[in-house]
Design an enzyme around this catalytic site. Structure first.
Site, mmCIF file in Angstrom:
data_model
loop_
_atom_site.group_PDB
_atom_site.id
_atom_site.type_symbol
_atom_site.label_atom_id
_atom_site.label_comp_id
_atom_site.label_asym_id
_atom_site.label_seq_id
_atom_site.Cartn_x
_atom_site.Cartn_y
_atom_site.Cartn_z
ATOM 1 N N HIS A 40 51.714 38.795 37.310
ATOM 2 C CA HIS A 40 52.812 38.227 36.525
ATOM 3 C C HIS A 40 54.129 38.685 37.138
ATOM 4 C CE1 HIS A 40 50.267 36.602 33.388
ATOM 5 N NE2 HIS A 40 49.620 37.754 33.323
ATOM 6 N N HIS A 63 34.831 35.447 29.069
ATOM 7 C CA HIS A 63 35.835 36.404 28.615
ATOM 8 C C HIS A 63 35.379 36.784 27.214
ATOM 9 C CE1 HIS A 63 40.014 38.063 28.258
ATOM 10 N NE2 HIS A 63 39.564 38.124 27.021
ATOM 11 N N ASP A 86 39.790 41.425 38.622
ATOM 12 C CA ASP A 86 40.542 40.668 37.614
ATOM 13 C C ASP A 86 42.031 40.658 37.987
ATOM 14 O OD1 ASP A 86 41.209 39.120 35.507
ATOM 15 O OD2 ASP A 86 40.928 40.639 33.967
ATOM 16 N N ARG A 110 46.714 31.713 40.666
ATOM 17 C CA ARG A 110 47.821 30.938 40.056
ATOM 18 C C ARG A 110 48.245 29.691 40.829
ATOM 19 N NH1 ARG A 110 46.976 34.023 35.661
ATOM 20 N NH2 ARG A 110 47.986 36.030 35.701
ATOM 21 N N HIS A 118 36.370 37.760 40.704
ATOM 22 C CA HIS A 118 37.272 37.504 39.569
ATOM 23 C C HIS A 118 38.732 37.737 39.956
ATOM 24 C CE1 HIS A 118 37.711 38.177 34.928
ATOM 25 N NE2 HIS A 118 38.805 37.609 35.432
ATOM 26 N N ASN A 127 42.136 29.331 34.967
ATOM 27 C CA ASN A 127 43.190 29.241 33.950
ATOM 28 C C ASN A 127 44.556 29.078 34.596
ATOM 29 O OD1 ASN A 127 42.856 31.945 34.815
ATOM 30 N ND2 ASN A 127 43.941 32.742 33.041
ATOM 31 N N HIS A 171 42.842 35.758 39.836
ATOM 32 C CA HIS A 171 43.678 34.659 39.310
ATOM 33 C C HIS A 171 44.834 34.479 40.291
ATOM 34 C CE1 HIS A 171 41.977 34.969 35.096
ATOM 35 N NE2 HIS A 171 41.764 36.211 35.496
ATOM 36 N N LYS A 194 33.902 29.345 33.626
ATOM 37 C CA LYS A 194 34.539 30.418 32.854
ATOM 38 C C LYS A 194 34.698 29.923 31.431
ATOM 39 C CE LYS A 194 36.808 34.299 32.192
ATOM 40 N NZ LYS A 194 37.971 34.778 32.891
ATOM 41 N N HIS A 221 34.826 41.737 32.867
ATOM 42 C CA HIS A 221 35.636 42.922 32.532
ATOM 43 C C HIS A 221 35.227 43.646 31.247
ATOM 44 C CE1 HIS A 221 37.512 39.755 30.255
ATOM 45 N NE2 HIS A 221 38.276 39.322 31.224
#
Ligand code: DOR
Ligand code: ZN
Length: 423
Positions: A287, A171, A283, A60, A56, A90, A58, A138, A219
């Site tokens: 950012h 999720h 996870d 980007r 898991h 995502n 991300h 997902k 999660h």
């Protein structure tokens, strides 16, 4: 017999540490014996574990590469002993059809330092558009970064999901419930209350009632009392196990589902230490500083791909986390879930492993991490970082530094439908 390399060391295998030699051919473990050498023999100092698998992350890429890209994300993974990652869909343009998947794959393929698989995003009705090589699906039952929550999964969706032979990862926060409790939180406590545990529990009931083949609750941050998980695989994260809403972490501790109160966190940790979950994933959700400027509008997500194993190794080195639970949660079970020839030191398995000196506990210094944005609420936590990392038989980290920019493999999945298999 010729081997590309022979690695010798103190390997953790079948529940115990053993002094072994491993002969590697074509990226796989070809022979294991007490002691032998080859033309090229490398001694790995410390305890050697199977490479970490993080189901898991991300990264980007494409779309928000100011936050992370596939090279920085996978380099971080490798520095932290994780040799395989599964990347979430995502993206800014979500990966929910064949074309988006192909485009993402063509962009990330040549720049992954780790072996990797890609998720697709499931939205009601988009089953036929999903790329058949997706490692998993997902489904966001509640909205989060770049996504809205799915409210209604109809009959056709259920049929598709049930026939999908790979994991379907949820999720688990219920969208309607989230809306009814939404507020503009100013701190971690308010964020917890704005996405309360009961929304998570409601979503877990939805997952259970869907009664599909291979469901995963991502999660898990709190568990409903007396809830029967049945075949639902439970994933936990280091942040829900070790951080809580009474800590002064500001926006860098904002994450979905939120950090819970101390009592809930401690009970989650104690269940984890008892081996009651299936796997631990990071996870990893980076950012920018701009995204995290103030709490109320700050985006949710904590990085963790590089610190997941080191933090757990810190607990292991202190005798808090049993070694068999550590190995099961960080590589063995994820390998089983995704049906990979990984997660074990055995012949025929991929030669992915890392060596650590469990006496070398040090504090995490976020400035030394390899993500694009390295702020982490785990700054200062005690951890043990790998000294050596081997991926597909190639040593990529030596004494804590990357020595070879060897690239990882894409792991395509053939998602045969159940009905095709019986035909
Ligand atoms: O905090 C989170 N961040 N939770 C999610 O579900 C998504 C993730 C992200 O992609 O930023
Ligand atoms: Zn996530």
């Amino acid at each position: 017999m010729q081997y590309d390399t022979v690695y010798t060391g103190n390997f953790y295998r079948d529940g115990k540490y053993e002094r072994l030699s491993l002969g590697i051919r074509d990226g796989k473990i070809a022979r294991i014996a007490r002691s032998f050498t080859g033309e090229r023999t490398v001694e790995l100092s410390g305890a050697v574990f199977p490479g970490g698998i993080d189901s898991h992350v991300h990264f980007r890429d494409p779309g928000e590469t100011e936050k992370e890209d596939f090279s920085t994300g996978t380099a971080s993974a490798i520095y932290g002993g994780t040799t395989t990652v599964f990347d979430m869909p995502n993206n800014l343009v979500p990966i929910r059809d064949y074309e988006a998947y192909e485009r993402k794959l063509s962009i990330v393929r040549g720049k992954s330092y780790a072996d990797f698989g890609l998720y697709s995003l499931y939205m009601p009705g988009n089953g036929p558009l999903i790329h058949e090589e997706s490692s998993s699906l997902k489904i966001f039952l509640g909205g989060s970064t770049n996504t809205v929550g799915v409210k209604d999964l109809g009959h056709k969706d259920r049929i598709f999901l049930n026939e999908f032979s790979k994991p379907v990862v949820f999720h688990a926060e219920d969208e309607e419930c989230l809306r009814s409790s939404a507020s503009e939180p100013r701190n971690l406590r308010e964020h917890n209350l704005s996405r309360p545990e009961r929304c998570e529990w409601k979503a877990l009931e939805t997952v259970r009632d869907l009664a599909i083949n291979k469901p995963v609750a991502a999660h898990v941050s709190s568990t409903p009392p007396d809830f029967q998980f049945g075949n639902i695989v439970q994933e936990v994260t280091p942040h829900h196990l070790l951080l809580n809403d009474s800590m002064e972490l500001g926006p860098w501790g904002k994450v979905n589902p939120p950090l819970r109160d101390r009592t809930t966190q401690e009970s989650l940790l104690s269940s984890f230490l008892d081996g009651r979950f299936y796997m631990i994933s990071s996870d990893h959700a980076p950012h920018t500083e701009g995204d995290k400027q103030d709490f109320e509008h700050g985006k949710s997500g904590i990085i963790g791909v590089e610190t997941r194993l080191p933090i757990m190794l810190g607990l292991l080195s202190k005798g808090i986390l049993p070694v068999e639970v550590y190995v099961r949660m960080t590589c063995q079970n994820p390998a089983r879930l995704f049906e990979l020839n990984k997660g074990r030191i055995d012949t025929g398995y991929d030669a992915d492993f890392y060596a650590v000196d469990l006496k070398q506990v040090r504090r995490i210094n976020q400035n030394r991490l390899h993500s694009k944005v390295t702020f982490t609420p785990f700054d200062g936590f005690e951890a043990v970082f790998p000294q050596h990392v081997v991926l597909g038989g190639n040593q990529v980290i030596e004494n804590g530094e990357m020595i070879d920019d060897h690239f990882g493999k894409y792991i395509p999945f053939a998602n045969k439908r159940k009905k095709d298999e019986t035909e």
